[in-house]
Design a protein around this motif. Structure first.
Motif, PDB file in Angstrom:
ATOM      1  N   LEU A  97       0.824  -1.201   0.000  1.00 54.50           N
ATOM      2  CA  LEU A  97       0.000   0.000   0.000  1.00 54.50           C
ATOM      3  C   LEU A  97       0.864   1.258   0.000  1.00 54.50           C
ATOM      4  O   LEU A  97       0.618   2.202  -0.763  1.00 54.50           O
ATOM      5  CB  LEU A  97      -0.923   0.003   1.217  1.00 54.50           C
ATOM      6  CG  LEU A  97      -2.199  -0.825   1.106  1.00 54.50           C
ATOM      7  CD1 LEU A  97      -2.716  -1.201   2.487  1.00 54.50           C
ATOM      8  CD2 LEU A  97      -3.269  -0.059   0.343  1.00 54.50           C
ATOM      9  N   LEU A  98       1.880   1.271   0.849  1.00 57.01           N
ATOM     10  CA  LEU A  98       2.762   2.439   0.921  1.00 57.01           C
ATOM     11  C   LEU A  98       3.527   2.652  -0.380  1.00 57.01           C
ATOM     12  O   LEU A  98       3.649   3.781  -0.872  1.00 57.01           O
ATOM     13  CB  LEU A  98       3.737   2.284   2.093  1.00 57.01           C
ATOM     14  CG  LEU A  98       3.123   2.331   3.492  1.00 57.01           C
ATOM     15  CD1 LEU A  98       4.159   1.962   4.543  1.00 57.01           C
ATOM     16  CD2 LEU A  98       2.549   3.707   3.781  1.00 57.01           C
ATOM     17  N   ALA A 103       4.047   5.614  -5.520  1.00 56.45           N
ATOM     18  CA  ALA A 103       4.166   5.554  -6.980  1.00 56.45           C
ATOM     19  C   ALA A 103       2.977   6.194  -7.691  1.00 56.45           C
ATOM     20  O   ALA A 103       2.984   6.298  -8.925  1.00 56.45           O
ATOM     21  CB  ALA A 103       4.318   4.103  -7.419  1.00 56.45           C
ATOM     22  N   GLY A 104       1.962   6.585  -6.946  1.00 59.67           N
ATOM     23  CA  GLY A 104       0.786   7.208  -7.542  1.00 59.67           C
ATOM     24  C   GLY A 104      -0.138   6.246  -8.250  1.00 59.67           C
ATOM     25  O   GLY A 104      -0.892   6.645  -9.143  1.00 59.67           O
ATOM     26  N   LEU A 105      -0.119   4.975  -7.837  1.00 64.31           N
ATOM     27  CA  LEU A 105      -0.947   3.964  -8.487  1.00 64.31           C
ATOM     28  C   LEU A 105      -2.262   3.762  -7.734  1.00 64.31           C
ATOM     29  O   LEU A 105      -2.303   3.817  -6.501  1.00 64.31           O
ATOM     30  CB  LEU A 105      -0.202   2.627  -8.553  1.00 64.31           C
ATOM     31  CG  LEU A 105       1.107   2.614  -9.337  1.00 64.31           C
ATOM     32  CD1 LEU A 105       1.707   1.215  -9.323  1.00 64.31           C
ATOM     33  CD2 LEU A 105       0.897   3.090 -10.758  1.00 64.31           C
ATOM     34  N   SER A 130      -1.832  10.867  -0.166  1.00 64.11           N
ATOM     35  CA  SER A 130      -1.355  10.716  -1.546  1.00 64.11           C
ATOM     36  C   SER A 130      -2.434  11.062  -2.562  1.00 64.11           C
ATOM     37  O   SER A 130      -2.130  11.442  -3.698  1.00 64.11           O
ATOM     38  CB  SER A 130      -0.869   9.292  -1.793  1.00 64.11           C
ATOM     39  OG  SER A 130      -1.970   8.390  -1.899  1.00 64.11           O
ATOM     40  N   GLY A 131      -3.684  10.873  -2.180  1.00 71.38           N
ATOM     41  CA  GLY A 131      -4.793  11.157  -3.086  1.00 71.38           C
ATOM     42  C   GLY A 131      -5.057  10.090  -4.125  1.00 71.38           C
ATOM     43  O   GLY A 131      -5.911  10.277  -5.001  1.00 71.38           O
ATOM     44  N   VAL A 132      -4.379   8.946  -4.047  1.00 69.06           N
ATOM     45  CA  VAL A 132      -4.605   7.901  -5.040  1.00 69.06           C
ATOM     46  C   VAL A 132      -5.946   7.224  -4.776  1.00 69.06           C
ATOM     47  O   VAL A 132      -6.382   7.113  -3.622  1.00 69.06           O
ATOM     48  CB  VAL A 132      -3.483   6.838  -5.037  1.00 69.06           C
ATOM     49  CG1 VAL A 132      -2.137   7.475  -5.341  1.00 69.06           C
ATOM     50  CG2 VAL A 132      -3.432   6.086  -3.711  1.00 69.06           C
TER      51      VAL A 132
END
Length: 353
Positions: A97-98, A103-105, A130-132
């Motif tokens: 998860l981290l 990586a923005g995935l 992160s907003g992902v």
């Protein structure tokens, strides 16, 4: 854009959708379900399978999906990957998860986030910051029956919700090796009920009182867990939830819900393997329930994956996110403490074990 009705859910389709490349971590039972469901969608390419254990299941899955078996490092080094499906063992979830968030995935992750609550809390903060896109795989939220109950209550048609009762019994106890890695009954099995309590109530839990013991399989007790439990939850507005959880159901997989409202009582019953009742001079015989959760929630698993991909193409957010995973585990940790102490545990957003 075109809207199609898929298993009772609106799925957005048309020219606005783009092909999404996914990597699936975990080639076991649930990993195979998610990978195949993703591959069935017309705008998804399951490019990679990641599982360090060489097995027939891994090889068969990779062949069926025309996917490559690669390392974790290879996935995150490939800039064409749009999202990851994390269905590997629980002890790998937090790091994946981290890494995916960094990586923005986009992330589709099985529960629980971690067996350590403080790690779960840390991961939730990082993923949210992160907003992902992130979906936590509480598949019951995507089951048409459970969702119907939630929406009927939320609309006010059923009247005021007063009391919820849930039964969850597995067909047979899992092996000790599974218990030792899964986090035990509350973090692994009952966490779905804790999430469903929040989902149906539409609010948080304030008090947790749990009793439990090992009454079925001594090996589970030797692993430090329980196999039978009863839990009472009280919401912040004073409504009640009662849960019965067990690692054995003599007639098979048992998963039911009853919601008592001021104007209606809503029931979600077990789904039989066949919708036929046989009657003769000795009485009536009905089909047993579906074998286990994979069969019972097959529609929900497909809708869950479709909802994830829909969100990546601009659709609505997932029905369960990383915060829902954190809050369900908060209740699980309070239940563990309650069993040990024999006392109710009052919780809130700042409570930690």
């Amino acid at each position: 854009m075109i809207t199609e009705l898929m298993n009772g859910f609106d799925v957005v389709g048309g020219s606005g959708r783009t092909m999404k490349n996914l990597a699936v971590f975990g080639a076991g039972r649930i990993g195979g379900v998610h990978a195949r469901n993703a591959a069935e969608l017309p705008d998804v390419n399951v490019r990679y399978i990641v599982d360090p254990v060489e097995s027939d299941a891994r090889a068969t899955l990779a062949r069926a999906l025309d996917a490559q078996i690669v390392s974790t490092e290879a996935v995150f080094a490939d800039g064409s990957i749009d999202g990851v499906v994390i269905a590997s063992s629980t002890d790998t979830h937090a790091d994946l998860l981290l890494t995916a968030a960094k990586a923005g995935l986009a992330i589709f992750c099985e529960k629980p986030v971690s067996l350590d609550f403080h790690t779960t809390e840390k991961v939730a903060k990082v993923v949210e910051a992160s907003g992902v896109p992130c979906l936590l795989a509480f598949q019951r939220r995507y089951d048409p029956d459970f969702r119907f109950v939630r929406e009927r209550i939320a609309s006010g048609e059923a009247g005021d919700l007063e009391h919820v009762v849930m039964h969850t019994r597995d067909p047979a106890p899992p092996p000790r090796s599974y218990i030792e890695r899964s986090g035990g009954m509350f973090r692994d099995q009952a966490i779905h009920d804790f999430d469903m309590a929040r989902y149906i109530l539409g609010e948080e839990i304030a008090t947790v009182y749990a009793v439990g013991d090992c009454m079925i399989d001594p090996e589970i007790g030797a692993a430090g867990d329980i196999d039978t439990a009863m839990v009472t939850l009280i919401s912040v507005s004073g409504r009640f939830v009662q849960m019965v959880n067990c690692r054995r159901g003599p007639f098979g997989y048992d998963q039911r819900l009853e919601a008592l409202c001021s104007r209606e009582v809503l029931y979600v019953e077990n789904r039989p393997q066949r919708g036929v009742t046989i009657g003769d001079g000795t009485g009536f015989r009905a089909s047993p329930p579906m074998n286990y959760f994979i069969e019972r929630f097959s529609t929900a698993y497909r809708a869950e994956m479709a909802g994830f991909i829909d969100h990546l193409n601009g659709g609505p957010p997932p029905l369960a996110g990383i915060r829902d995973g954190l809050e369900a585990q908060r209740i699980a940790e309070a239940a563990l403490l309650s069993v040990k102490s024999g006392q109710p545990v009052n919780i809130g957003a700042d409570w930690r074990p």
